[in-house]
Design a protein around this motif. Structure first.
Motif, PDB file in Angstrom:
ATOM      1  N   LYS A 294      40.685 -15.669 -11.216  1.00 20.46           N
ATOM      2  CA  LYS A 294      40.517 -14.509 -12.066  1.00 20.46           C
ATOM      3  C   LYS A 294      39.226 -13.848 -12.417  1.00 20.46           C
ATOM      4  N   LEU A 295      38.046 -14.613 -12.304  1.00 15.47           N
ATOM      5  CA  LEU A 295      36.777 -13.950 -12.492  1.00 15.47           C
ATOM      6  C   LEU A 295      36.315 -13.555 -11.216  1.00 15.47           C
ATOM      7  N   GLY A 296      36.950 -13.601 -10.073  1.00 15.37           N
ATOM      8  CA  GLY A 296      36.225 -13.040  -8.848  1.00 15.37           C
ATOM      9  C   GLY A 296      35.368 -14.269  -8.297  1.00 15.37           C
ATOM     10  N   LYS A 297      34.889 -14.018  -7.145  1.00 20.66           N
ATOM     11  CA  LYS A 297      34.146 -14.759  -6.369  1.00 20.66           C
ATOM     12  C   LYS A 297      32.755 -14.871  -6.971  1.00 20.66           C
ATOM     13  N   PRO A 298      32.056 -16.103  -7.496  1.00 20.83           N
ATOM     14  CA  PRO A 298      30.673 -16.015  -7.886  1.00 20.83           C
ATOM     15  C   PRO A 298      29.821 -15.914  -6.653  1.00 20.83           C
ATOM     16  N   ASN A 299      28.646 -15.283  -7.179  1.00 24.21           N
ATOM     17  CA  ASN A 299      27.648 -15.184  -6.070  1.00 24.21           C
ATOM     18  C   ASN A 299      26.948 -16.482  -5.655  1.00 24.21           C
ATOM     19  N   LEU A 300      26.815 -17.455  -6.447  1.00 21.16           N
ATOM     20  CA  LEU A 300      25.906 -18.631  -6.356  1.00 21.16           C
ATOM     21  C   LEU A 300      27.013 -19.710  -6.251  1.00 21.16           C
ATOM     22  N   TYR A 301      27.787 -20.232  -7.308  1.00 23.94           N
ATOM     23  CA  TYR A 301      28.567 -21.636  -6.822  1.00 23.94           C
ATOM     24  C   TYR A 301      29.546 -21.449  -7.933  1.00 23.94           C
ATOM     25  N   PHE A 302      30.449 -22.575  -7.866  1.00 22.59           N
ATOM     26  CA  PHE A 302      31.331 -23.042  -8.924  1.00 22.59           C
ATOM     27  C   PHE A 302      30.724 -24.089  -9.558  1.00 22.59           C
ATOM     28  N   GLY A 303      30.727 -24.403 -10.753  1.00 25.90           N
ATOM     29  CA  GLY A 303      30.068 -25.724 -11.554  1.00 25.90           C
ATOM     30  C   GLY A 303      31.604 -26.297 -12.297  1.00 25.90           C
ATOM     31  N   VAL A 304      31.899 -27.313 -11.850  1.00 22.63           N
ATOM     32  CA  VAL A 304      33.057 -27.987 -12.199  1.00 22.63           C
ATOM     33  C   VAL A 304      32.884 -29.046 -13.319  1.00 22.63           C
ATOM     34  N   THR A 305      33.644 -29.206 -14.261  1.00 21.58           N
ATOM     35  CA  THR A 305      33.591 -30.460 -15.153  1.00 21.58           C
ATOM     36  C   THR A 305      34.821 -30.818 -15.887  1.00 21.58           C
ATOM     37  N   ALA A 306      35.051 -32.072 -15.969  1.00 19.26           N
ATOM     38  CA  ALA A 306      36.483 -32.511 -16.742  1.00 19.26           C
ATOM     39  C   ALA A 306      36.259 -32.068 -18.151  1.00 19.26           C
TER      40      ALA A 306
ATOM     41  N   PHE B 203      37.971 -19.906  -3.056  1.00 21.05           N
ATOM     42  CA  PHE B 203      37.002 -19.071  -2.246  1.00 21.05           C
ATOM     43  C   PHE B 203      36.237 -20.066  -1.193  1.00 21.05           C
ATOM     44  N   LYS B 204      36.742 -19.835  -0.037  1.00 21.72           N
ATOM     45  CA  LYS B 204      36.039 -20.771   1.093  1.00 21.72           C
ATOM     46  C   LYS B 204      34.757 -20.206   1.153  1.00 21.72           C
ATOM     47  N   GLY B 205      33.775 -21.125   1.221  1.00 25.41           N
ATOM     48  CA  GLY B 205      32.322 -21.281   1.572  1.00 25.41           C
ATOM     49  C   GLY B 205      31.596 -20.981   0.283  1.00 25.41           C
ATOM     50  N   VAL B 206      32.126 -21.010  -0.909  1.00 19.75           N
ATOM     51  CA  VAL B 206      31.448 -21.079  -2.161  1.00 19.75           C
ATOM     52  C   VAL B 206      30.966 -22.512  -2.375  1.00 19.75           C
ATOM     53  N   PRO B 207      29.702 -22.753  -2.742  1.00 17.43           N
ATOM     54  CA  PRO B 207      29.374 -24.066  -3.254  1.00 17.43           C
ATOM     55  C   PRO B 207      30.126 -24.618  -4.510  1.00 17.43           C
ATOM     56  N   VAL B 208      30.283 -25.991  -4.402  1.00 16.15           N
ATOM     57  CA  VAL B 208      31.151 -26.255  -5.555  1.00 16.15           C
ATOM     58  C   VAL B 208      29.999 -27.624  -6.071  1.00 16.15           C
ATOM     59  N   ILE B 209      29.890 -27.361  -7.217  1.00 14.81           N
ATOM     60  CA  ILE B 209      28.863 -28.373  -7.823  1.00 14.81           C
ATOM     61  C   ILE B 209      29.611 -29.115  -9.019  1.00 14.81           C
ATOM     62  N   ALA B 210      29.596 -30.508  -8.963  1.00 19.88           N
ATOM     63  CA  ALA B 210      30.521 -31.354  -9.921  1.00 19.88           C
ATOM     64  C   ALA B 210      29.380 -31.971 -11.048  1.00 19.88           C
ATOM     65  N   GLY B 211      29.870 -31.917 -12.091  1.00 24.56           N
ATOM     66  CA  GLY B 211      28.870 -32.529 -13.420  1.00 24.56           C
ATOM     67  C   GLY B 211      29.896 -32.993 -14.564  1.00 24.56           C
ATOM     68  N   GLY B 212      29.309 -33.207 -15.343  1.00 27.71           N
ATOM     69  CA  GLY B 212      29.587 -33.765 -16.801  1.00 27.71           C
ATOM     70  C   GLY B 212      30.030 -35.300 -16.565  1.00 27.71           C
ATOM     71  N   ILE B 213      30.480 -35.901 -17.704  1.00 30.30           N
ATOM     72  CA  ILE B 213      30.766 -37.363 -17.883  1.00 30.30           C
ATOM     73  C   ILE B 213      31.610 -38.126 -16.749  1.00 30.30           C
ATOM     74  N   GLU B 214      32.480 -37.315 -16.516  1.00 34.17           N
ATOM     75  CA  GLU B 214      33.639 -37.780 -15.696  1.00 34.17           C
ATOM     76  C   GLU B 214      32.738 -38.080 -14.226  1.00 34.17           C
ATOM     77  N   ALA B 215      32.204 -37.167 -13.607  1.00 39.22           N
ATOM     78  CA  ALA B 215      31.310 -37.131 -12.415  1.00 39.22           C
ATOM     79  C   ALA B 215      30.165 -38.073 -12.639  1.00 39.22           C
ATOM     80  N   SER B 216      29.449 -37.918 -13.908  1.00 32.61           N
ATOM     81  CA  SER B 216      28.404 -38.879 -14.012  1.00 32.61           C
ATOM     82  C   SER B 216      28.951 -40.485 -13.804  1.00 32.61           C
ATOM     83  N   LEU B 217      29.812 -40.738 -14.260  1.00 31.92           N
ATOM     84  CA  LEU B 217      30.320 -42.210 -14.408  1.00 31.92           C
ATOM     85  C   LEU B 217      31.048 -42.724 -13.085  1.00 31.92           C
ATOM     86  N   ARG B 218      31.152 -41.577 -12.206  1.00 29.30           N
ATOM     87  CA  ARG B 218      31.993 -41.814 -11.119  1.00 29.30           C
ATOM     88  C   ARG B 218      31.316 -41.658  -9.858  1.00 29.30           C
ATOM     89  N   ARG B 219      29.884 -41.631  -9.922  1.00 32.72           N
ATOM     90  CA  ARG B 219      28.808 -41.176  -9.031  1.00 32.72           C
ATOM     91  C   ARG B 219      28.795 -42.015  -7.754  1.00 32.72           C
TER      92      ARG B 219
END
Length: 762
Positions: A91-103, A150-166
């Motif tokens: 709904k916000l379109g394709k990001p120019n740099l990346y998606f940042g994902v957190t729980a 959006f295929k090809g857009v980098p996805v970066i995971a973060g936040g406490i859920e990602a932190s504790l499951r690294r």
């Protein structure tokens, strides 16, 4: 003091990205209409979060978004999207740099389920306190939907859920060891910790045209690699903390799972992963290199630790030893034919950087899209202030140290005072009372190691257990000065302290306790002894009850001097690893002797990666060197056993009398059943006996009515019960159990909320 452990570059020293000329947004946009109003044709970064968007420094996505905005990037937020399709993620379109994902501010599984694995029907981070607005394992689901959108857009995971499951971790909900979330989510990179520093670096490098695949050695990040990074030297984890001879097990580093001995593996030329790791002597020009620089620790593989509890405990122990950003080595763990590579933690923020982060233009209210809907987590913290980050307590059941680190990162007094004045002048509904001036711990503000060298090289999991380290500063004067200045501000009626007080630190400075009792307690003060017995306390890394008694004596003394009736509200944990039934009984007796009747109690919740969770899973004490002869740690497992421990904390509740009586009889402690002051629970009442008899009669009638048994099976003529069998060949006792199970399954007990206070957990 900070020179020994300091980042090479300041957080806000980067040149601003070109869209900075567009100015700051009143709220980070959540829709195309808002983007159009700001004059944006696209977003540089889109943040996806499982929480509602509240523009407040206690909400992780708001902080991350505002920090990136301060660097000139256009940041949009997709909050609590419908994850059943990719539509909401577009709904916000394709990001120019990346998606940042957190729980979100909480792990999604802890947010959605109670410690008894019952589904919660509420969510404090959702408008209207409505449950079900985020999926299980939200990081994985969100990352996969971003890929679809959006295929090809980098996805970066973060936040406490990602932190504790690294890393490979025990998962309480599936009761198995799961892979690193980076493999399951298929994200390109994972940030752990609060992550402002690595996030800013990665975003600027992506904006400069660099590929995310080339960013391999950024502190505070984890990536997937096929082999170790070049010019890094490896060391086997067992050489750092050898787990001893364990027979028979395969080598933890073999490529072929069928190989059954380390000797066989070491001789095999076809298993390159099993070849010994040689530490090369440093070059002449690198003689001053510190022994942990460009060194990685090779951990036992996921395929090994998922089945071998001893090596799982060993891996957990090594992981927790490598968390000091001053001396931590990188970690590498094989998953199949690839590895998770975890760089050393990011350097903590300096006071000036902390001030800059908290001085950003937060609106301090939820996004207008939510209208008048209440968000309980926001209501809890809207008049509270974070004065610091981090915790050096090292409690084994807590995730704060693992996420935010042991080093205390404090704001300046001026920055905190500015925020109080901003709340006073701008936040709707403010009545002059600051609900909390604290953080992970109320009284660790500006308390750091007095030795820069020790701070940069120490690998202790706790600075206060088993005793307070001689290097640790315990002077509470900066905190006292802050309290005095804050409460004397015009328009401020009261400054309350709602964050937990670390009382073993407080008794080192009685003036702090006096200040607290005289001015900053609203009748009740929360503290957390967690237990009374040495067994569980030693596995929690918490002080004994003698420390609590000294704190209580001082608190009562100063409260009495002030002419106030004030009380301590202690928190306790049931079913923590190391806790026996006898330990819980002793705690229940202590509670009764001290006239405590607890309203809300909690069972131990095995959160991913915590040391206590390791002990729960392995029943091995990983606080000490792990061998096959390591100390066994008893853990209450299974719903019945855990409910008993929880029931003992509420010994006064009639609903728990029957269960506690049954346990007391089994333990040979019938002396605690009676109606005297020395008894824990009363004997079975006439009403209970009558209800039990009625239930029994109803059960018999139900069996006769619904199992289709002929009348001749009712009773034998000699008065004895016959061996009745139903039409499926099962005994009537089986049928009763089945019916009871269905009934209880249809009506799960109402969940009790765990202690939750929103903090900046990202």
């Amino acid at each position: 003091m900070q020179a020994t452990i300091k980042a090479d570059r300041s957080l806000f020293s980067y040149p601003k990205y070109w869209p900075h000329c567009l100015g700051t947004a009143p709220f980070l946009p959540m829709s195309r209409e808002e983007m159009d109003a700001l004059g944006w044709d696209s977003c540089d970064v889109i943040l996806v979060t499982g929480d509602a968007y509240v523009d407040h420094p206690s909400f992780g996505m708001a902080v991350i978004g505002r920090v990136l905005e301060a660097h000139g990037f256009r940041v949009g937020i997709i909050a609590q999207p419908d994850w059943k399709s990719k539509d909401d993620f577009m709904k916000l379109g394709k990001p120019n740099l990346y998606f940042g994902v957190t729980a979100g501010n909480m792990d999604s599984m802890i947010n959605r389920y109670t410690s008894d694995k019952k589904l919660r029907h509420d969510d404090a981070y959702t408008p209207g306190n409505v449950g079900g607005k985020r999926p299980d394992r939200a990081v994985t689901v969100y990352a996969q939907r971003c890929r679809e959108a959006f295929k090809g857009v980098p996805v970066i995971a973060g936040g406490i859920e990602a932190s504790l499951r690294r890393i490979a971790h025990y998962d309480y909900w599936s009761e198995k060891v799961r892979r690193s979330v980076l493999f399951d989510s298929k994200a390109d990179m994972l940030f752990f910790g609060n992550a402002e520093r690595p996030l800013v670096e990665v975003t600027h490098r992506l904006a400069a045209g660099e590929s995310i695949a080339d960013m391999r050695d950024i502190r505070g990040t984890a990536i997937i690699v096929k082999e170790a990074l070049p010019e890094w030297q490896g060391v086997d984890s067992t050489s750092l903390d050898r787990p001893g001879k364990i027979d028979p097990i395969p080598s933890p580093y073999i490529m072929e799972p069928e190989c059954d001995s380390q000797e066989k593996d070491s001789k095999s030329s076809e298993a390159p992963d099993a070849s010994p790791i040689v530490i090369q002597p440093p070059q002449k020009e690198k003689e001053k290199r510190k022994p942990w620089e460009n060194v990685y620790v090779k951990l036992p593989a996921y395929e090994t630790v998922k089945d071998n509890k001893t090596l799982y405990a060993h891996t957990s122990r090594i992981l927790h030893q490598e968390t000091n950003p001053g001396c931590a080595r990188a970690l590498m763990q094989r998953h199949g034919d690839r590895h998770i590579w975890i760089n050393p933690p990011a350097m903590p923020l300096e006071t000036e950087e902390m001030d800059a982060v908290f001085d950003l233009p937060y609106q301090r209210v939820p996004h207008p899209a939510y209208g008048d809907a209440k968000i309980p987590a926001y209501d809890m913290i809207r008049f509270s202030i974070n004065i610091m980050r981090g915790c050096y307590g090292g409690c084994t059941f807590c995730s704060i140290t693992e996420h935010e680190g042991r080093i205390i990162q404090s704001r300046s007094e001026d920055s905190i005072i500015r925020e109080i004045e901003q709340i006073r002048d701008t936040v709707p509904g403010f009545t002059g009372v600051i609900s909390d001036l604290g953080g992970p711990t109320a009284n660790m503000y500006r308390l750091r190691c007095k030795s820069p060298k020790a701070e940069a090289t120490c690998r202790r999991p706790s600075c206060v257990y088993p005793s307070i380290c001689a290097h640790m500063d315990t002077d509470h004067k900066p905190t006292i000065d802050l309290y005095r200045r804050a409460r004397n501000l015009p328009g401020i009626k009261k400054i309350l302290i709602a964050s937990g007080v670390r009382y073993d630190l407080a008794i080192e400075d009685p003036e702090y306790i006096k200040e607290l009792a005289l001015h900053h307690v609203g009748g009740y003060l929360k503290i957390a002894p967690e237990h009374t017995e040495e067994g569980p306390l030693s596995k929690m890394m918490k002080p004994g009850m003698g420390t609590y008694d000294r704190f209580k004596a001082l608190f009562d003394k100063y409260s009495e001097e002030a002419g106030k009736k004030q009380y301590l509200i202690p928190y306790f944990i049931a079913s923590h690893p190391g806790t026996t039934d006898e330990d819980m009984l002793s705690l229940a007796i202590w509670l009764k002797e001290n006239k405590f009747k607890l309203d809300q109690v909690q069972n131990f919740y095995p959160s991913p990666m915590a040391t206590a969770t390791t002990m729960y899973h392995t029943e091995v004490n990983s606080l000490r060197k792990v061998t096959k002869d390591s100390e066994e740690v008893p853990s209450a497992k299974g719903e019945i056993h855990r409910r008993l421990h929880k029931a003992m904390l509420r010994y006064h509740d009639p609903k728990n009398f029957a269960q506690i009586r049954q346990a007391l009889v089994k333990m040979g402690r019938e002396d605690l059943i009676g109606r005297g002051p020395q008894h824990l629970v009363p004997p079975e009442s006439a009403n209970e006996k009558r209800q039990k008899a009625q239930k029994g009669r109803r059960g018999e009638r139900a069996l006769t009515k619904h199992t289709g048994l002929p009348p001749s099976f009712q009773r034998e003529s000699n008065g004895k019960k016959s061996n009745r069998v139903n039409s499926q060949g099962k005994s009537s006792g089986d049928t009763t159990k089945s019916n009871a199970g269905k009934a209880s399954g249809n009506r799960p007990p109402k969940s009790r909320g765990q202690r939750q206070q929103p903090t900046s957990k990202r």
